[in-house]
Scaffold this motif. Sequence first.
Motif, PDB file in Angstrom:
ATOM      1  N   TYR A   1      58.293   5.971 -38.250  1.00 55.09           N
ATOM      2  CA  TYR A   1      58.020   5.677 -39.449  1.00 55.09           C
ATOM      3  C   TYR A   1      58.619   4.293 -39.998  1.00 55.09           C
ATOM      4  CZ  TYR A   1      56.775  10.428 -39.738  1.00 55.09           C
ATOM      5  OH  TYR A   1      56.037  11.581 -39.537  1.00 55.09           O
ATOM      6  N   GLY A   2      59.693   3.739 -39.471  1.00 56.11           N
ATOM      7  CA  GLY A   2      60.080   2.467 -39.690  1.00 56.11           C
ATOM      8  C   GLY A   2      59.086   1.089 -39.762  1.00 56.11           C
ATOM      9  N   PRO A   3      58.381   1.115 -38.697  1.00 52.01           N
ATOM     10  CA  PRO A   3      57.413   0.216 -38.988  1.00 52.01           C
ATOM     11  C   PRO A   3      56.351   0.046 -39.782  1.00 52.01           C
ATOM     12  CG  PRO A   3      57.804   0.739 -36.528  1.00 52.01           C
ATOM     13  CD  PRO A   3      58.412   1.816 -37.616  1.00 52.01           C
ATOM     14  N   LYS A   4      55.668   1.435 -40.302  1.00 48.20           N
ATOM     15  CA  LYS A   4      54.768   1.711 -41.233  1.00 48.20           C
ATOM     16  C   LYS A   4      55.448   1.351 -42.681  1.00 48.20           C
ATOM     17  CE  LYS A   4      53.134   5.603 -38.791  1.00 48.20           C
ATOM     18  NZ  LYS A   4      52.721   7.094 -38.809  1.00 48.20           N
ATOM     19  N   TRP A   5      56.733   1.503 -42.807  1.00 55.85           N
ATOM     20  CA  TRP A   5      57.442   1.062 -43.943  1.00 55.85           C
ATOM     21  C   TRP A   5      57.479  -0.522 -44.009  1.00 55.85           C
ATOM     22  CZ3 TRP A   5      62.054  -1.394 -44.807  1.00 55.85           C
ATOM     23  CH2 TRP A   5      62.483  -1.499 -45.973  1.00 55.85           C
ATOM     24  N   ALA A   6      58.034  -0.991 -43.027  1.00 57.45           N
ATOM     25  CA  ALA A   6      58.212  -2.344 -42.922  1.00 57.45           C
ATOM     26  C   ALA A   6      56.967  -3.117 -42.938  1.00 57.45           C
ATOM     27  CB  ALA A   6      59.009  -2.812 -41.767  1.00 57.45           C
ATOM     28  N   ALA A   7      55.872  -2.522 -42.463  1.00 56.95           N
ATOM     29  CA  ALA A   7      54.553  -3.506 -42.487  1.00 56.95           C
ATOM     30  C   ALA A   7      53.993  -3.735 -43.807  1.00 56.95           C
ATOM     31  CB  ALA A   7      53.452  -2.833 -41.766  1.00 56.95           C
ATOM     32  N   ARG A   8      54.642  -2.976 -44.683  1.00 63.45           N
ATOM     33  CA  ARG A   8      53.964  -3.421 -46.164  1.00 63.45           C
ATOM     34  C   ARG A   8      55.049  -4.224 -46.910  1.00 63.45           C
ATOM     35  NH1 ARG A   8      53.710   2.618 -45.989  1.00 63.45           N
ATOM     36  NH2 ARG A   8      55.697   2.704 -47.404  1.00 63.45           N
TER      37      ARG A   8
ATOM     38  N   LEU B   1      75.577   3.831 -30.169  1.00 64.42           N
ATOM     39  CA  LEU B   1      75.199   4.331 -31.424  1.00 64.42           C
ATOM     40  C   LEU B   1      74.837   3.107 -32.111  1.00 64.42           C
ATOM     41  CD1 LEU B   1      74.546   6.280 -33.626  1.00 64.42           C
ATOM     42  CD2 LEU B   1      76.944   6.504 -34.016  1.00 64.42           C
ATOM     43  N   LEU B   2      75.849   2.115 -32.141  1.00 61.83           N
ATOM     44  CA  LEU B   2      75.978   0.826 -32.893  1.00 61.83           C
ATOM     45  C   LEU B   2      74.635   0.064 -32.358  1.00 61.83           C
ATOM     46  CD1 LEU B   2      79.610  -0.292 -32.668  1.00 61.83           C
ATOM     47  CD2 LEU B   2      78.236   0.902 -34.694  1.00 61.83           C
ATOM     48  N   GLU B   3      74.225   0.274 -30.942  1.00 60.19           N
ATOM     49  CA  GLU B   3      73.072  -0.626 -30.527  1.00 60.19           C
ATOM     50  C   GLU B   3      71.512  -0.222 -31.437  1.00 60.19           C
ATOM     51  OE1 GLU B   3      72.803  -0.550 -26.449  1.00 60.19           O
ATOM     52  OE2 GLU B   3      75.133  -1.551 -26.014  1.00 60.19           O
ATOM     53  N   PHE B   4      71.851   1.031 -32.062  1.00 61.39           N
ATOM     54  CA  PHE B   4      70.507   1.382 -32.823  1.00 61.39           C
ATOM     55  C   PHE B   4      70.278   0.423 -33.730  1.00 61.39           C
ATOM     56  CE2 PHE B   4      71.128   6.332 -32.089  1.00 61.39           C
ATOM     57  CZ  PHE B   4      70.781   6.186 -31.047  1.00 61.39           C
ATOM     58  N   ALA B   5      71.299  -0.433 -34.172  1.00 62.17           N
ATOM     59  CA  ALA B   5      70.813  -1.466 -34.997  1.00 62.17           C
ATOM     60  C   ALA B   5      69.680  -2.401 -34.650  1.00 62.17           C
ATOM     61  CB  ALA B   5      72.146  -2.184 -35.442  1.00 62.17           C
ATOM     62  N   ASP B   6      69.909  -2.744 -33.092  1.00 60.70           N
ATOM     63  CA  ASP B   6      69.036  -3.705 -32.517  1.00 60.70           C
ATOM     64  C   ASP B   6      67.488  -3.153 -32.951  1.00 60.70           C
ATOM     65  OD1 ASP B   6      71.078  -4.824 -31.371  1.00 60.70           O
ATOM     66  OD2 ASP B   6      70.747  -3.656 -29.497  1.00 60.70           O
ATOM     67  N   THR B   7      67.070  -1.931 -32.993  1.00 56.88           N
ATOM     68  CA  THR B   7      65.881  -1.228 -33.225  1.00 56.88           C
ATOM     69  C   THR B   7      65.646  -1.713 -34.695  1.00 56.88           C
ATOM     70  OG1 THR B   7      66.361   0.478 -31.559  1.00 56.88           O
ATOM     71  CG2 THR B   7      64.506   0.632 -32.811  1.00 56.88           C
ATOM     72  N   ALA B   8      66.667  -1.362 -35.579  1.00 55.00           N
ATOM     73  CA  ALA B   8      66.381  -1.427 -37.103  1.00 55.00           C
ATOM     74  C   ALA B   8      65.886  -3.060 -37.383  1.00 55.00           C
ATOM     75  CB  ALA B   8      67.676  -1.182 -37.738  1.00 55.00           C
ATOM     76  N   PHE B   9      66.588  -4.072 -36.583  1.00 55.75           N
ATOM     77  CA  PHE B   9      66.602  -5.469 -36.863  1.00 55.75           C
ATOM     78  C   PHE B   9      64.974  -5.866 -36.224  1.00 55.75           C
ATOM     79  CE2 PHE B   9      71.079  -6.223 -36.251  1.00 55.75           C
ATOM     80  CZ  PHE B   9      71.449  -6.138 -37.692  1.00 55.75           C
ATOM     81  N   PHE B  10      64.460  -5.267 -35.094  1.00 62.57           N
ATOM     82  CA  PHE B  10      63.115  -5.356 -34.593  1.00 62.57           C
ATOM     83  C   PHE B  10      62.114  -5.198 -35.662  1.00 62.57           C
ATOM     84  CE2 PHE B  10      64.311  -5.009 -29.980  1.00 62.57           C
ATOM     85  CZ  PHE B  10      64.851  -6.270 -29.840  1.00 62.57           C
ATOM     86  N   ILE B  11      62.548  -3.654 -36.334  1.00 59.74           N
ATOM     87  CA  ILE B  11      61.549  -3.392 -37.337  1.00 59.74           C
ATOM     88  C   ILE B  11      61.482  -4.204 -38.612  1.00 59.74           C
ATOM     89  CG2 ILE B  11      61.152  -1.188 -38.976  1.00 59.74           C
ATOM     90  CD1 ILE B  11      62.345   0.512 -36.747  1.00 59.74           C
ATOM     91  N   LEU B  12      62.647  -4.685 -39.214  1.00 63.52           N
ATOM     92  CA  LEU B  12      62.933  -5.399 -40.464  1.00 63.52           C
ATOM     93  C   LEU B  12      62.302  -6.710 -39.994  1.00 63.52           C
ATOM     94  CD1 LEU B  12      66.405  -4.269 -41.746  1.00 63.52           C
ATOM     95  CD2 LEU B  12      64.092  -3.585 -42.643  1.00 63.52           C
ATOM     96  N   ARG B  13      62.332  -7.365 -38.939  1.00 66.76           N
ATOM     97  CA  ARG B  13      62.018  -8.704 -38.705  1.00 66.76           C
ATOM     98  C   ARG B  13      60.349  -8.738 -38.179  1.00 66.76           C
ATOM     99  NH1 ARG B  13      65.244 -10.697 -34.105  1.00 66.76           N
ATOM    100  NH2 ARG B  13      64.661 -12.611 -34.710  1.00 66.76           N
ATOM    101  N   HIS B  14      59.790  -7.657 -38.207  1.00 69.61           N
ATOM    102  CA  HIS B  14      58.465  -7.344 -37.766  1.00 69.61           C
ATOM    103  C   HIS B  14      58.134  -7.809 -36.078  1.00 69.61           C
ATOM    104  CE1 HIS B  14      56.458  -7.280 -41.958  1.00 69.61           C
ATOM    105  NE2 HIS B  14      57.398  -6.522 -41.872  1.00 69.61           N
ATOM    106  N   LYS B  15      59.160  -7.425 -35.501  1.00 64.97           N
ATOM    107  CA  LYS B  15      59.146  -7.874 -33.947  1.00 64.97           C
ATOM    108  C   LYS B  15      58.529  -6.547 -33.254  1.00 64.97           C
ATOM    109  CE  LYS B  15      61.158 -11.916 -34.401  1.00 64.97           C
ATOM    110  NZ  LYS B  15      60.473 -13.299 -34.375  1.00 64.97           N
ATOM    111  N   TRP B  16      57.283  -6.436 -33.436  1.00 69.15           N
ATOM    112  CA  TRP B  16      56.527  -5.340 -33.114  1.00 69.15           C
ATOM    113  C   TRP B  16      56.540  -5.440 -31.329  1.00 69.15           C
ATOM    114  CZ3 TRP B  16      57.264  -3.237 -37.100  1.00 69.15           C
ATOM    115  CH2 TRP B  16      56.668  -3.758 -38.489  1.00 69.15           C
ATOM    116  N   THR B  17      56.471  -6.380 -30.794  1.00 73.56           N
ATOM    117  CA  THR B  17      56.162  -6.346 -29.309  1.00 73.56           C
ATOM    118  C   THR B  17      57.549  -6.048 -28.779  1.00 73.56           C
ATOM    119  OG1 THR B  17      56.810  -8.863 -29.142  1.00 73.56           O
ATOM    120  CG2 THR B  17      54.254  -8.310 -29.372  1.00 73.56           C
ATOM    121  N   GLN B  18      58.726  -6.266 -29.251  1.00 66.62           N
ATOM    122  CA  GLN B  18      60.043  -6.015 -28.812  1.00 66.62           C
ATOM    123  C   GLN B  18      60.264  -4.423 -28.824  1.00 66.62           C
ATOM    124  OE1 GLN B  18      62.060  -9.329 -31.025  1.00 66.62           O
ATOM    125  NE2 GLN B  18      62.808  -9.849 -28.901  1.00 66.62           N
TER     126      GLN B  18
END
Length: 269
Positions: A50-57, A124-141
Amino acid sequence: MVSDGISTEIGNYSFPYEELADARTRPWLLVESPWNIAALLAFYLLMVLYGPKWAARRKPMKLRVPLFCHSVAMALLNAHICLELFTATRALDYSFGCQPCRVSYNPHEMRIAAAFWWFYFSKLLEFADTAFFILRHKWTQLSFLHVYHHSTMFLMTWVFVKWKPTGSSYFPAMMNSFVHIIMYSYYALSVLGPRVQRFLWWKRYLTALQLLQFTVGIIWTSQMVIRGCEYGTWLSAMGGVYTVPFLFLFGRFYAKNYSASTEVKKPIK
């Protein structure tokens, strides 16, 4: 309570092999209950869904300072893990090929267990990597490889820190933490802008190093299984089988992004 000799009841849930869990790490944060792991993994997968759907807006965020701070902190944490595992295992003269897990409270053994807990917590801390991709719209990553890697590594390291936090588990953890020192150092440098990025030509060799890590890991676990290492044949076999998809997925990623055919542009007719 122990109901059948091989499981412990947690509410209405039968937890297999709970009585075999290592007594040293049992009370440590996020080790005792599988429900913590299930909840955190569910949160991560919901974020991916759901993160990408929220961030895309919303507009993409740059997040240079948080990215840099997170990457530096992760590089330092992995350096601590790697150094602790190396020095403590050398102090105990651990075998490289096969080292049984002994429930010992020797200070060096406890250093190894603590380092392995930090290794688990770092996933667990590495989950932040995914959050950064979502917030920065790095969809391919935000690929299947990325999500599969982060979610399953967290689960796998929990299994090892709960049941076998010392012994031969030190080697793959030490090797992985070493690779992550280089990887997070690259991430930290990459957010410093074009002046630094032009010196980061060695990205492809970082992926090659990861491939080497998986290859060595498979060979290493195979020799443990063949020798019937007392460390735990089922855990060794599980670790080896688990690594095979990574070798395939990272190999496909390397071939797609760094093969000679993709580097040479075809002439436009």
